[in-house]
Design a protein around this motif. Structure first.
Motif, PDB file in Angstrom:
ATOM      1  N   ILE A 115      31.781  44.846  54.899  1.00 30.10           N
ATOM      2  CA  ILE A 115      31.553  43.655  54.081  1.00 30.10           C
ATOM      3  C   ILE A 115      32.317  42.487  54.693  1.00 30.10           C
ATOM      4  O   ILE A 115      33.175  42.684  55.569  1.00 30.10           O
ATOM      5  CB  ILE A 115      32.015  43.841  52.614  1.00 30.10           C
ATOM      6  CG1 ILE A 115      33.527  44.100  52.569  1.00 30.10           C
ATOM      7  CG2 ILE A 115      31.233  44.948  51.923  1.00 30.10           C
ATOM      8  CD1 ILE A 115      34.125  44.075  51.165  1.00 30.10           C
ATOM      9  N   THR A 116      32.055  41.290  54.198  1.00 26.09           N
ATOM     10  CA  THR A 116      32.838  40.107  54.552  1.00 26.09           C
ATOM     11  C   THR A 116      33.182  39.380  53.263  1.00 26.09           C
ATOM     12  O   THR A 116      32.298  39.159  52.416  1.00 26.09           O
ATOM     13  CB  THR A 116      32.052  39.160  55.476  1.00 26.09           C
ATOM     14  OG1 THR A 116      31.673  39.870  56.661  1.00 26.09           O
ATOM     15  CG2 THR A 116      32.902  37.957  55.861  1.00 26.09           C
ATOM     16  N   LEU A 117      34.430  39.030  53.092  1.00 25.19           N
ATOM     17  CA  LEU A 117      34.874  38.318  51.895  1.00 25.19           C
ATOM     18  C   LEU A 117      34.810  36.808  52.128  1.00 25.19           C
ATOM     19  O   LEU A 117      34.947  36.342  53.260  1.00 25.19           O
ATOM     20  CB  LEU A 117      36.305  38.728  51.537  1.00 25.19           C
ATOM     21  CG  LEU A 117      36.508  40.190  51.151  1.00 25.19           C
ATOM     22  CD1 LEU A 117      37.997  40.516  51.036  1.00 25.19           C
ATOM     23  CD2 LEU A 117      35.795  40.516  49.845  1.00 25.19           C
ATOM     24  N   LYS A 118      34.636  36.061  51.036  1.00 27.47           N
ATOM     25  CA  LYS A 118      34.632  34.600  51.140  1.00 27.47           C
ATOM     26  C   LYS A 118      35.944  34.102  51.730  1.00 27.47           C
ATOM     27  O   LYS A 118      35.976  33.205  52.568  1.00 27.47           O
ATOM     28  CB  LYS A 118      34.410  33.989  49.754  1.00 27.47           C
ATOM     29  CG  LYS A 118      33.070  34.327  49.132  1.00 27.47           C
ATOM     30  CD  LYS A 118      32.979  33.835  47.695  1.00 27.47           C
ATOM     31  CE  LYS A 118      31.686  34.287  47.028  1.00 27.47           C
ATOM     32  NZ  LYS A 118      31.653  33.900  45.592  1.00 27.47           N
TER      33      LYS A 118
ATOM     34  N   ALA B 120      41.081  39.643  45.806  1.00 22.91           N
ATOM     35  CA  ALA B 120      39.622  39.551  45.838  1.00 22.91           C
ATOM     36  C   ALA B 120      38.989  40.613  44.943  1.00 22.91           C
ATOM     37  O   ALA B 120      39.545  41.695  44.736  1.00 22.91           O
ATOM     38  CB  ALA B 120      39.125  39.717  47.269  1.00 22.91           C
ATOM     39  N   THR B 121      37.821  40.280  44.393  1.00 23.23           N
ATOM     40  CA  THR B 121      37.036  41.234  43.616  1.00 23.23           C
ATOM     41  C   THR B 121      35.660  41.348  44.275  1.00 23.23           C
ATOM     42  O   THR B 121      35.348  40.617  45.229  1.00 23.23           O
ATOM     43  CB  THR B 121      36.869  40.782  42.157  1.00 23.23           C
ATOM     44  OG1 THR B 121      36.000  39.636  42.133  1.00 23.23           O
ATOM     45  CG2 THR B 121      38.213  40.415  41.531  1.00 23.23           C
ATOM     46  N   SER B 122      34.824  42.214  43.743  1.00 22.97           N
ATOM     47  CA  SER B 122      33.490  42.385  44.314  1.00 22.97           C
ATOM     48  C   SER B 122      32.675  41.096  44.233  1.00 22.97           C
ATOM     49  O   SER B 122      31.729  40.897  44.993  1.00 22.97           O
ATOM     50  CB  SER B 122      32.759  43.526  43.605  1.00 22.97           C
ATOM     51  OG  SER B 122      32.718  43.305  42.206  1.00 22.97           O
TER      52      SER B 122
ATOM     53  N   ILE C  17      32.633  38.877  47.519  1.00 25.85           N
ATOM     54  CA  ILE C  17      31.979  39.356  48.743  1.00 25.85           C
ATOM     55  C   ILE C  17      30.935  38.335  49.194  1.00 25.85           C
ATOM     56  O   ILE C  17      30.030  37.976  48.432  1.00 25.85           O
ATOM     57  CB  ILE C  17      31.318  40.731  48.510  1.00 25.85           C
ATOM     58  CG1 ILE C  17      32.387  41.782  48.171  1.00 25.85           C
ATOM     59  CG2 ILE C  17      30.523  41.160  49.742  1.00 25.85           C
ATOM     60  CD1 ILE C  17      31.813  43.129  47.781  1.00 25.85           C
ATOM     61  N   ALA C  18      31.084  37.869  50.415  1.00 23.38           N
ATOM     62  CA  ALA C  18      30.145  36.877  50.954  1.00 23.38           C
ATOM     63  C   ALA C  18      28.970  37.553  51.660  1.00 23.38           C
ATOM     64  O   ALA C  18      27.827  37.090  51.566  1.00 23.38           O
ATOM     65  CB  ALA C  18      30.876  35.953  51.926  1.00 23.38           C
ATOM     66  N   GLU C  19      29.263  38.631  52.375  1.00 23.48           N
ATOM     67  CA  GLU C  19      28.216  39.349  53.114  1.00 23.48           C
ATOM     68  C   GLU C  19      28.339  40.849  52.838  1.00 23.48           C
ATOM     69  O   GLU C  19      29.436  41.408  52.869  1.00 23.48           O
ATOM     70  CB  GLU C  19      28.334  39.083  54.615  1.00 23.48           C
ATOM     71  CG  GLU C  19      28.123  37.624  54.994  1.00 23.48           C
ATOM     72  CD  GLU C  19      28.290  37.389  56.492  1.00 23.48           C
ATOM     73  OE1 GLU C  19      28.229  38.387  57.249  1.00 23.48           O
ATOM     74  OE2 GLU C  19      28.488  36.227  56.885  1.00 23.48           O
ATOM     75  N   ASN C  20      27.206  41.480  52.575  1.00 22.83           N
ATOM     76  CA  ASN C  20      27.151  42.909  52.287  1.00 22.83           C
ATOM     77  C   ASN C  20      25.891  43.471  52.939  1.00 22.83           C
ATOM     78  O   ASN C  20      24.906  43.802  52.271  1.00 22.83           O
ATOM     79  CB  ASN C  20      27.143  43.119  50.765  1.00 22.83           C
ATOM     80  CG  ASN C  20      27.136  44.582  50.355  1.00 22.83           C
ATOM     81  OD1 ASN C  20      27.239  45.480  51.186  1.00 22.83           O
ATOM     82  ND2 ASN C  20      27.001  44.829  49.055  1.00 22.83           N
TER      83      ASN C  20
END
Length: 263
Positions: free
Chosen positions: A149-152, A159-161, A164-167
């Motif tokens: 994944i990629t987080l914002k 961070a929480t689900s 998530i910027a990219e999944n």
């Protein structure tokens, strides 16, 4: 004076001496989760007894009561958490617990009963995460490190689900109490589990984890107490005992890399 009179007198003096020593022993209560925290405390308990501190170990299986009990003054100190969790707890519950010493790192890992290699993880797989803010974020950061994944904000320790910027694999997430994660492994494709709970469930983090944090993890487990008790001589003796060369050797030999010293 006859021998008959000397012997009872001597026996009385020795008994009085030991009674006095026992009376001077200071009791120190500590809340801890079973593995490895309570195990490490049992290791240092005899050492502290020689220094006049009677360690009263109270075992908990959750991540809330140990802090509440210390904050309310029912228990002196606790040993089960890392600083991001402590900071999150203090903020949420308006408590002012403080760290008084780092002891060890429990590298956080991913486990599965359905796959043997992370490359086998299918699109749409169900991933279980701890539901407390700090450990949930820790799990997401570890998934990000694996490229899943990629987080914002790639460095957000809360961070929480929703962050998530990219999944790309369209992974699904289920957030559960950390202690229950080993038990639900058959029901999910993968679970991110705290090492203490993994060890309690008979999992070997070094051998069984699909991937795991490195020894440079910032999530070192610590001793926490109130501001009023942070300079307590008994707590300082406890910190010294847990940060001793003997404890370091015990951690290295018993846990074989599943847990690493942070001192």
């Amino acid at each position: 004076m006859s021998i008959r009179k000397i012997v009872p007198t001597l026996a009385f003096s020795i008994a009085t001496l030991f009674a006095g020593a026992a009376a001077q022993a200071e009791s120190l209560s500590i809340a801890a989760t079973p593995v490895p925290h309570a195990e490490l405390l049992e290791l240092v308990k005899p050492v502290l007894a020689k220094e006049g501190v009677e360690l009263d170990i109270k075992v908990f299986t959750d991540y809330v009561q140990p802090n509440q009990q210390v904050a309310e003054g029912h228990i002196d100190v606790n040993f089960f958490q890392h600083k991001p969790y402590l900071d999150s707890f203090n903020k949420e519950h308006k408590t002012g617990l403080v760290s008084v010493g780092l002891v060890h790192v429990e590298p956080f890992g991913a486990y599965s009963q359905k796959i043997k290699d992370i490359k086998e993880l299918k699109d749409g797989a169900l991933i279980a995460l701890p539901n407390d803010p700090s450990n949930g974020a820790r799990a997401l950061l570890l998934l990000q490190k694996q490229g899943l994944i990629t987080l914002k904000d790639p460095s957000n320790i809360l961070a929480t689900s929703r962050d998530i910027a990219e999944n790309p694999k369209k992974l699904k997430f289920r957030e559960l109490e950390a202690a229950t994660l080993p038990r639900i492994l058959p029901d999910v494709d993968m679970a991110l589990i705290n090492t203490n709970y993994a060890l309690e469930a008979g999992l070997n983090p070094v051998k069984d984890a699909l991937f795991i944090e490195g020894a440079d993890s910032p999530y070192a487990n610590l001793l926490a107490t109130t501001e009023a008790k942070k300079d307590s001589p008994a707590i300082k003796k406890l910190v010294d005992a847990l940060q001793s060369p003997q404890t370091r050797k015990f951690i290295q030999e018993k846990y074989q890399g599943a847990i690493v010293p942070a001192f």
